[in-house]
Design a protein around this motif. Structure first.
Motif, PDB file in Angstrom:
ATOM      1  N   GLY A  53       0.842  -1.388   0.330  1.00  0.00           N
ATOM      2  CA  GLY A  53      -0.045   0.049   0.015  1.00  0.00           C
ATOM      3  C   GLY A  53       0.911   1.309  -0.054  1.00  0.00           C
ATOM      4  N   VAL A  54       1.904   1.281   0.762  1.00  0.00           N
ATOM      5  CA  VAL A  54       2.931   2.466   0.772  1.00  0.00           C
ATOM      6  C   VAL A  54       3.265   2.667  -0.533  1.00  0.00           C
ATOM      7  CG1 VAL A  54       4.989   3.139   1.569  1.00  0.00           C
ATOM      8  CG2 VAL A  54       3.532   2.218   3.205  1.00  0.00           C
ATOM      9  N   ILE A  55       4.028   1.542  -1.221  1.00  0.00           N
ATOM     10  CA  ILE A  55       4.301   1.786  -2.699  1.00  0.00           C
ATOM     11  C   ILE A  55       3.528   2.370  -3.578  1.00  0.00           C
ATOM     12  CG2 ILE A  55       5.356   0.684  -4.553  1.00  0.00           C
ATOM     13  CD1 ILE A  55       6.874  -1.220  -2.435  1.00  0.00           C
ATOM     14  N   ALA A  56       2.349   1.606  -3.607  1.00  0.00           N
ATOM     15  CA  ALA A  56       1.284   2.096  -4.577  1.00  0.00           C
ATOM     16  C   ALA A  56       0.812   3.688  -4.191  1.00  0.00           C
ATOM     17  CB  ALA A  56      -0.055   1.283  -4.268  1.00  0.00           C
ATOM     18  N   ASN A  57       0.887   3.882  -2.994  1.00  0.00           N
ATOM     19  CA  ASN A  57       0.388   5.296  -2.570  1.00  0.00           C
ATOM     20  C   ASN A  57       1.701   6.354  -3.016  1.00  0.00           C
ATOM     21  OD1 ASN A  57      -1.708   6.500  -0.541  1.00  0.00           O
ATOM     22  ND2 ASN A  57      -1.653   4.052  -0.562  1.00  0.00           N
ATOM     23  N   GLN A  58       2.968   5.944  -3.136  1.00  0.00           N
ATOM     24  CA  GLN A  58       3.925   6.805  -3.705  1.00  0.00           C
ATOM     25  C   GLN A  58       4.144   7.011  -5.190  1.00  0.00           C
ATOM     26  OE1 GLN A  58       5.286   8.978  -1.354  1.00  0.00           O
ATOM     27  NE2 GLN A  58       4.105   8.282  -0.115  1.00  0.00           N
ATOM     28  N   LEU A  59       3.526   6.178  -5.726  1.00  0.00           N
ATOM     29  CA  LEU A  59       3.842   6.114  -7.178  1.00  0.00           C
ATOM     30  C   LEU A  59       2.601   7.105  -7.403  1.00  0.00           C
ATOM     31  CD1 LEU A  59       3.902   2.442  -8.350  1.00  0.00           C
ATOM     32  CD2 LEU A  59       5.489   4.108  -8.377  1.00  0.00           C
ATOM     33  N   PHE A  60       1.542   7.210  -6.995  1.00  0.00           N
ATOM     34  CA  PHE A  60       0.259   8.021  -7.195  1.00  0.00           C
ATOM     35  C   PHE A  60       0.738   9.554  -6.720  1.00  0.00           C
ATOM     36  CE2 PHE A  60      -3.089  10.518  -5.044  1.00  0.00           C
ATOM     37  CZ  PHE A  60      -3.795  10.872  -5.857  1.00  0.00           C
ATOM     38  N   ASP A  61       1.537   9.846  -5.449  1.00  0.00           N
ATOM     39  CA  ASP A  61       1.653  10.685  -4.938  1.00  0.00           C
ATOM     40  C   ASP A  61       2.927  11.504  -5.802  1.00  0.00           C
ATOM     41  OD1 ASP A  61       0.220  10.345  -2.672  1.00  0.00           O
ATOM     42  OD2 ASP A  61       1.566  10.484  -1.012  1.00  0.00           O
ATOM     43  N   TYR A  62       3.767  10.817  -6.450  1.00  0.00           N
ATOM     44  CA  TYR A  62       4.766  11.345  -7.306  1.00  0.00           C
ATOM     45  C   TYR A  62       4.194  12.231  -8.449  1.00  0.00           C
ATOM     46  CZ  TYR A  62       8.828  12.018 -10.299  1.00  0.00           C
ATOM     47  OH  TYR A  62       9.945  12.147 -11.000  1.00  0.00           O
ATOM     48  N   VAL A  63       2.795  11.787  -8.816  1.00  0.00           N
ATOM     49  CA  VAL A  63       2.145  12.394  -9.912  1.00  0.00           C
ATOM     50  C   VAL A  63       1.251  13.498  -9.266  1.00  0.00           C
ATOM     51  CG1 VAL A  63       0.421  12.415 -11.806  1.00  0.00           C
ATOM     52  CG2 VAL A  63       2.134  10.590 -11.350  1.00  0.00           C
ATOM     53  N   ALA A  64       0.894  13.376  -8.208  1.00  0.00           N
ATOM     54  CA  ALA A  64      -0.185  14.319  -7.882  1.00  0.00           C
ATOM     55  C   ALA A  64      -0.008  15.004  -6.466  1.00  0.00           C
ATOM     56  CB  ALA A  64      -1.620  13.326  -7.356  1.00  0.00           C
ATOM     57  N   ILE A  65       0.873  14.605  -5.328  1.00  0.00           N
ATOM     58  CA  ILE A  65       0.841  15.152  -4.262  1.00  0.00           C
ATOM     59  C   ILE A  65       2.571  15.655  -4.179  1.00  0.00           C
ATOM     60  CG2 ILE A  65       0.722  14.699  -1.504  1.00  0.00           C
ATOM     61  CD1 ILE A  65      -1.955  14.449  -3.286  1.00  0.00           C
ATOM     62  N   SER A  66       3.501  14.749  -4.202  1.00  0.00           N
ATOM     63  CA  SER A  66       4.811  15.465  -3.771  1.00  0.00           C
ATOM     64  C   SER A  66       5.769  14.520  -4.402  1.00  0.00           C
ATOM     65  CB  SER A  66       5.046  15.340  -2.433  1.00  0.00           C
ATOM     66  OG  SER A  66       6.420  15.321  -1.855  1.00  0.00           O
ATOM     67  N   PRO A  67       6.822  14.975  -4.969  1.00  0.00           N
ATOM     68  CA  PRO A  67       7.936  13.949  -5.271  1.00  0.00           C
ATOM     69  C   PRO A  67       8.756  13.404  -4.495  1.00  0.00           C
ATOM     70  CG  PRO A  67       8.766  16.509  -5.414  1.00  0.00           C
ATOM     71  CD  PRO A  67       7.474  16.227  -4.857  1.00  0.00           C
ATOM     72  N   ARG A  68       8.871  13.687  -3.151  1.00  0.00           N
ATOM     73  CA  ARG A  68       9.777  13.029  -2.139  1.00  0.00           C
ATOM     74  C   ARG A  68       9.162  11.694  -1.802  1.00  0.00           C
ATOM     75  NH1 ARG A  68       9.750  18.114   1.984  1.00  0.00           N
ATOM     76  NH2 ARG A  68      10.303  19.778   0.617  1.00  0.00           N
ATOM     77  N   ILE A  69       9.057  10.890  -2.627  1.00  0.00           N
ATOM     78  CA  ILE A  69       8.632   9.650  -2.714  1.00  0.00           C
ATOM     79  C   ILE A  69       9.464   8.885  -1.658  1.00  0.00           C
ATOM     80  CG2 ILE A  69       7.208   9.546  -4.726  1.00  0.00           C
ATOM     81  CD1 ILE A  69       9.244   7.926  -6.058  1.00  0.00           C
ATOM     82  N   PHE A  70      10.706   8.775  -1.709  1.00  0.00           N
ATOM     83  CA  PHE A  70      11.486   7.680  -0.999  1.00  0.00           C
ATOM     84  C   PHE A  70      11.541   8.328   0.586  1.00  0.00           C
ATOM     85  CE2 PHE A  70      13.487   7.886  -5.265  1.00  0.00           C
ATOM     86  CZ  PHE A  70      13.111   6.500  -5.515  1.00  0.00           C
ATOM     87  N   ILE A  71      11.461   9.560   0.831  1.00  0.00           N
ATOM     88  CA  ILE A  71      11.320  10.212   2.247  1.00  0.00           C
ATOM     89  C   ILE A  71       9.696   9.880   2.705  1.00  0.00           C
ATOM     90  CG2 ILE A  71      10.851  12.342   3.332  1.00  0.00           C
ATOM     91  CD1 ILE A  71      13.804  11.777   2.964  1.00  0.00           C
TER      92      ILE A  71
END
Length: 454
Positions: A53-71
């Motif tokens: 769920g974390v990985i799926a969220n961060q793939l979405f966030d890179y596009v829509a929320i924030s680029p700091r996906i690893f943090i």
């Protein structure tokens, strides 16, 4: 390892006790700001419960929320366990930061002063971040700023111990990875690389250095572009259309005075400029350097004027004044190899000039802690009677720790009252949920998302 522990047993005992204090303070805080949406699957109704769920969220966030996906992978993973795991890990990160700050001071000054005083001074420096303390006790904020600062310190230690040239492949890899994590970290790395390259080129005039530094800088810039070119970054920049419409000169004229004031305005919540000023005076006095002592007079006059008239533009002069004085001290001590670190600190804060986040100044968190290193450098670079410094360090550390306990004991009381109020509603005792607000000045130290506005 055991020999080191025995040698520094007083420091170890202090750090263990301070770790317990920090855990107590962390457990007394409540959920706030971005921590709630970051704990929810796609910011909707269901909790994130696994790494998938974390990985799926961060793939979405890179596009829509924030680029700091690893943090933010770290943030969302921590939030799976509510705030419990974080309440132990974040204090551990803070303790590590304190140890590394003390280590750096020892290395750049070669002082013979007992390590416990360097540990205490580093502890006090961290606890004095009153304008940015809310970042420390906020899960998302702490990983973005406290944990990122730990990486900055590790990068500084890598630079001091090995330099950038001894292991070029490793340096390139480190520059790429660090720059992909966070914009502030990328700026810090790039400015350190550029300034170190210029210093080495002036000293050695060896043109063979050019290719290696171009490789280092290219890797760091590639990491930064991973963040800047993300669709989410472009979206965030366009939120404030009025600021985005300004040209570069207009942005700098608007933001430069505000950033300078945020950094160098002295008040009860920001003692860093005062401590830096005292350290420069101390250095000038101990080294019997009349030029420094005389040059401090105009700086004091400018500060007096700022107390009388609220002119943010005067803080631009103060900024340059502090920078020039510190560079002068580094040059006198033949320590210009520390200049890239100083420039990196300034760059992290002043890079906000071209963003609409300039007034919040959260990257000043990094700036003040690095400036603390130079403040302590000024105190300890010349071996002299340091008794007064030791006494003041102990007093300041005790005061800041006591204040920390007072602040977060109060937070714990509010947290328990709110939980009790929620229970009353759940048990059907009342239909009205009463939420006790944080009172002044405690509301400064913790973001309160539980109010009607939010």
């Amino acid at each position: 390892m055991l020999a080191k522990i025995k040698e520094n047993k007083v420091s170890v005992i202090f750090l263990v006790l301070f770790f317990m204090v920090l855990v107590f303070c962390h457990l007394n805080t409540f959920i706030l700001n971005d921590d709630l949406p970051y704990s929810l699957y796609f910011r909707e109704n269901n909790r994130i419960t696994n790494i998938t769920g974390v990985i799926a969220n961060q793939l979405f966030d890179y596009v829509a929320i924030s680029p700091r996906i690893f943090i933010h992978m770290i943030v969302q993973t921590l939030l799976i366990f509510n705030k419990t795991l974080w309440s132990f890990l974040n204090p551990l990160v803070i303790i590590t930061i304190i140890i590394l700050m003390a280590y750096i001071i020892k290395k750049i000054t070669n002082t013979k002063v007992c390590n416990i005083y360097l540990v205490l001074a580093s502890t006090a420096s961290f606890l004095l971040l009153y304008n940015y303390k809310y970042l420390v006790y906020w899960v998302a904020g702490s990983v973005n700023y406290v944990w990122v600062f730990l990486l900055m310190l590790l990068f500084i230690i890598y630079y001091l111990k090995l330099g950038f040239l001894r292991k070029p492949v490793l340096t390139s890899f480190i520059c790429l990875i660090l720059s992909m994590l966070c914009e502030a970290l990328a700026i810090f790395v790039i400015i350190m690389l550029i300034s170190d390259f210029i210093i080495k080129l002036i000293k050695n005039k060896d043109k063979k250095l050019i290719f290696k530094y171009i490789m280092f800088i290219a890797c760091a810039v590639a990491g930064l572009l991973f963040l800047l070119l993300a669709p989410s970054t472009i979206g965030r920049m366009e939120i404030d259309s009025e600021f985005a419409s300004l040209n570069m000169f207009e942005k700098i004229m608007l933001t430069l005075p505000v950033i300078s004031s945020n950094i160098f305005k002295i008040d009860i919540y920001n003692l860093f400029p005062l401590l830096l000023l005292i350290s420069i005076f101390y250095y000038g006095n101990v080294s019997k350097n009349k030029k420094i002592l005389i040059s401090l007079i105009p700086l004091l006059i400018i500060y007096v004027i700022t107390f009388i008239v609220d002119l943010n533009y005067l803080y631009i002069i103060i900024t340059l004044y502090f920078f020039i004085l510190q560079v002068y001290i580094l040059k006198k001590q033949d320590n210009l190899n520390l200049l890239p670190i100083l420039l990196g600190a300034y760059a992290v804060s002043y890079s906000l000039m071209i963003t609409n986040e300039y007034s919040a100044g959260r990257t000043n968190f990094h700036f003040f802690l690095i400036i603390s290193l130079f403040t302590l450098y000024n105190f300890y670079i010349i071996e002299s009677n340091t008794s007064i410094i030791k006494v003041m360090t102990v007093i300041l550390t005790v005061i800041t720790i006591v204040l920390e306990i007072i602040i977060y004991s109060y937070m714990g009381e509010v947290k328990e009252e709110r939980l009790a109020a929620i229970k009353k509603v759940q048990n059907g005792e009342t239909k009205v949920l009463e939420v006790k607000m944080l009172k002044n000045p405690f509301d400064k130290f913790h973001i309160d998302a539980n109010n009607p506005a939010d």
